[in-house]
Design a protein around this motif. Sequence first.
Motif, PDB file in Angstrom:
ATOM      1  N   SER A 242       0.838  -1.198   0.000  1.00 40.44           N
ATOM      2  CA  SER A 242       0.000   0.000   0.000  1.00 40.44           C
ATOM      3  C   SER A 242       0.876   1.252   0.000  1.00 40.44           C
ATOM      4  O   SER A 242       1.852   1.327   0.732  1.00 40.44           O
ATOM      5  CB  SER A 242      -0.907  -0.020   1.237  1.00 40.44           C
ATOM      6  OG  SER A 242      -1.783   1.065   1.173  1.00 40.44           O
ATOM      7  N   GLY A 243       0.527   2.208  -0.854  1.00 45.35           N
ATOM      8  CA  GLY A 243       1.245   3.476  -0.888  1.00 45.35           C
ATOM      9  C   GLY A 243       2.506   3.462  -1.734  1.00 45.35           C
ATOM     10  O   GLY A 243       3.259   4.436  -1.760  1.00 45.35           O
ATOM     11  N   CYS A 244       2.750   2.356  -2.467  1.00 47.39           N
ATOM     12  CA  CYS A 244       4.001   2.273  -3.230  1.00 47.39           C
ATOM     13  C   CYS A 244       3.898   2.993  -4.582  1.00 47.39           C
ATOM     14  O   CYS A 244       4.898   3.128  -5.288  1.00 47.39           O
ATOM     15  CB  CYS A 244       4.426   0.821  -3.434  1.00 47.39           C
ATOM     16  SG  CYS A 244       3.469  -0.070  -4.672  1.00 47.39           S
ATOM     17  N   GLY A 245       2.697   3.417  -4.954  1.00 51.63           N
ATOM     18  CA  GLY A 245       2.563   4.203  -6.178  1.00 51.63           C
ATOM     19  C   GLY A 245       1.818   3.502  -7.306  1.00 51.63           C
ATOM     20  O   GLY A 245       1.871   3.945  -8.459  1.00 51.63           O
ATOM     21  N   LYS A 246       1.085   2.438  -6.999  1.00 53.77           N
ATOM     22  CA  LYS A 246       0.376   1.690  -8.050  1.00 53.77           C
ATOM     23  C   LYS A 246      -0.667   2.561  -8.757  1.00 53.77           C
ATOM     24  O   LYS A 246      -0.739   2.591  -9.978  1.00 53.77           O
ATOM     25  CB  LYS A 246      -0.303   0.440  -7.456  1.00 53.77           C
ATOM     26  CG  LYS A 246       0.662  -0.526  -6.795  1.00 53.77           C
ATOM     27  CD  LYS A 246      -0.043  -1.743  -6.238  1.00 53.77           C
ATOM     28  CE  LYS A 246      -1.018  -1.433  -5.115  1.00 53.77           C
ATOM     29  NZ  LYS A 246      -0.401  -0.882  -3.890  1.00 53.77           N
ATOM     30  N   SER A 247      -1.482   3.256  -7.953  1.00 48.58           N
ATOM     31  CA  SER A 247      -2.510   4.115  -8.568  1.00 48.58           C
ATOM     32  C   SER A 247      -1.861   5.257  -9.335  1.00 48.58           C
ATOM     33  O   SER A 247      -2.331   5.650 -10.408  1.00 48.58           O
ATOM     34  CB  SER A 247      -3.459   4.665  -7.496  1.00 48.58           C
ATOM     35  OG  SER A 247      -4.173   3.615  -6.896  1.00 48.58           O
ATOM     36  N   THR A 248      -0.772   5.776  -8.782  1.00 48.43           N
ATOM     37  CA  THR A 248      -0.036   6.845  -9.462  1.00 48.43           C
ATOM     38  C   THR A 248       0.424   6.368 -10.835  1.00 48.43           C
ATOM     39  O   THR A 248       0.291   7.082 -11.843  1.00 48.43           O
ATOM     40  CB  THR A 248       1.182   7.264  -8.602  1.00 48.43           C
ATOM     41  OG1 THR A 248       0.704   7.715  -7.332  1.00 48.43           O
ATOM     42  CG2 THR A 248       1.991   8.356  -9.267  1.00 48.43           C
ATOM     43  N   LEU A 249       0.929   5.135 -10.883  1.00 47.82           N
ATOM     44  CA  LEU A 249       1.393   4.540 -12.138  1.00 47.82           C
ATOM     45  C   LEU A 249       0.231   4.427 -13.136  1.00 47.82           C
ATOM     46  O   LEU A 249       0.343   4.823 -14.302  1.00 47.82           O
ATOM     47  CB  LEU A 249       1.982   3.155 -11.849  1.00 47.82           C
ATOM     48  CG  LEU A 249       2.302   2.265 -13.048  1.00 47.82           C
ATOM     49  CD1 LEU A 249       3.476   2.837 -13.827  1.00 47.82           C
ATOM     50  CD2 LEU A 249       2.625   0.835 -12.601  1.00 47.82           C
TER      51      LEU A 249
ATOM     52  N   PHE B   7      -4.313  10.836 -16.721  1.00 46.75           N
ATOM     53  CA  PHE B   7      -4.972  11.713 -15.743  1.00 46.75           C
ATOM     54  C   PHE B   7      -3.966  12.656 -15.100  1.00 46.75           C
ATOM     55  O   PHE B   7      -4.295  13.767 -14.732  1.00 46.75           O
ATOM     56  CB  PHE B   7      -5.651  10.895 -14.624  1.00 46.75           C
ATOM     57  CG  PHE B   7      -6.779  10.018 -15.091  1.00 46.75           C
ATOM     58  CD1 PHE B   7      -7.487  10.317 -16.252  1.00 46.75           C
ATOM     59  CD2 PHE B   7      -7.148   8.888 -14.374  1.00 46.75           C
ATOM     60  CE1 PHE B   7      -8.538   9.499 -16.681  1.00 46.75           C
ATOM     61  CE2 PHE B   7      -8.197   8.074 -14.792  1.00 46.75           C
ATOM     62  CZ  PHE B   7      -8.884   8.372 -15.948  1.00 46.75           C
ATOM     63  N   THR B   8      -2.734  12.125 -14.895  1.00 48.13           N
ATOM     64  CA  THR B   8      -1.669  12.981 -14.354  1.00 48.13           C
ATOM     65  C   THR B   8      -0.422  12.764 -15.203  1.00 48.13           C
ATOM     66  O   THR B   8      -0.180  11.653 -15.676  1.00 48.13           O
ATOM     67  CB  THR B   8      -1.304  12.597 -12.902  1.00 48.13           C
ATOM     68  OG1 THR B   8      -1.116  11.178 -12.852  1.00 48.13           O
ATOM     69  CG2 THR B   8      -2.352  12.992 -11.912  1.00 48.13           C
TER      70      THR B   8
END
Length: 284
Positions: free
Chosen positions: A58-65, A72-73
Motif C-alpha cells: 500500500s502506498g508504493c505508487g500503483k494508482s499513481t502509475l 490523468f496525471t
Amino acid sequence: MDGTVDGIAESAVDGPVGGAAAAIELKGVSHSYRGRLALGPIDLTIEAGEFVTVVGPSGCGKSTLLRAIAGFTAPTAGGITASGVPVDGPDPSRGFVFQQSRLFPWLTVAANVGFGLRRRPKAERVARVDELLALTGLADAARLRPYELSGGMRQRAAIARALAPGPRVLLMDEPFAALDAFTRERMQDEVRDLWRRTGTTVVFITHSVDEAVYLGTRILALSGSPGRVVLDERSELPALDHPRTDPRFGVSRERLAEVVRSAAEGAGDLVGDPGRGRTLAAEA
Ligand SMILES: Nc1ncnc2c1ncn2[C@@H]1O[C@H](COP(=O)(O)OP(=O)(O)OP(=O)(O)O)[C@@H](O)[C@H]1O
Ligand SMILES: [Mg+2]
C-alpha cells in the motif's frame, strides 16, 4: 470501430503504426508529489493483448502509475507512449475502471454504459450499449439506476462503460476490492473471459496475490515506496481452462507472496527481467 465485440479485438491488436509499437511504453517514468518521490523510475514495455497484473505494498505508487498511463496525471519525469503516441491526457483508447464504480447516479445503467458514445449516431449507440450489456450480463438491468444494483453489477456496468468506446487498453485499479469473496471470484472469471474474447490489453492493479496469479499473463510486483519493479514475469496460467487446479497455480502464488512480503519489508531484490518479463511458474 465497427461496433462489434470483434471490433474491440481488432482495435486492440492494430496499432496506428502497423502494430509495431508496444501497446504501452514507459521510459524512465517517475512521479513526485511536493518534491517527494512516490514512484519509479520505471521502464516498462507492454505488448498488445497482455494481461498485466500489478501488486505491491500500500502506498508504493500503483494508482499513481495507472493514472499516469491513463493520462490523468503527467509523470514528473520520463515519458509514456500508447501505440507509439505520447500520452498527454486521457483518451477513449484507454478505458479506466476504479475501485468504486463511479457510475453517474442519475443515469440508468444503459445511459451510463453509453456515456462515452453520446456523440455517435443513436442507432449505433443503442446497438453498442445492448451488445455490452449482454456481454457483461446486464441486459435485464438496462433501465435500473446504480443504487438499484448489487456491488458486482455496479462493477460490471463500470467495465461495460469503459469498454464502450472500444479501448485498446483497459486500466483497472483494484476493481474488485470492494466485493465479497464469492462475487469477486465470479468477476475474475468474467474479466478473464472478456479478455480472452476481446484481446484487449489489460493493466490490472490488485492487493490480492491470488488474483494477480489467476489473471495475469504477466505479473509485476512493485517495491515499497517509491515503487520500482522488483518482479516482472510471464505466466501461462490464464491461458489454461482451469488455472486454479493446475499445480503451478499454488507454486506461483507462494512465490509471488514471498516477493511481495519482502518488497513490503523493503528487501525487494530484483527477480525476473524488468521491462520485458519471464515465466513465473518455470522459475519456481
Ligand atoms: N494527489 C496526491 N498528492 C500528494 N500525494 C499523493 C497524491 N496521490 C498519492 N500520493 C502519495 O503518493 C504515494 C503513492 O500513492 P498511490 O495512491 O499511488 O499508492 P498505491 O500503491 O495505489 O496505494 P494503495 O495500495 O493504498 O492504493 C503515497 O505516499 C500517497 O500518499
Ligand atoms: Mg491505489
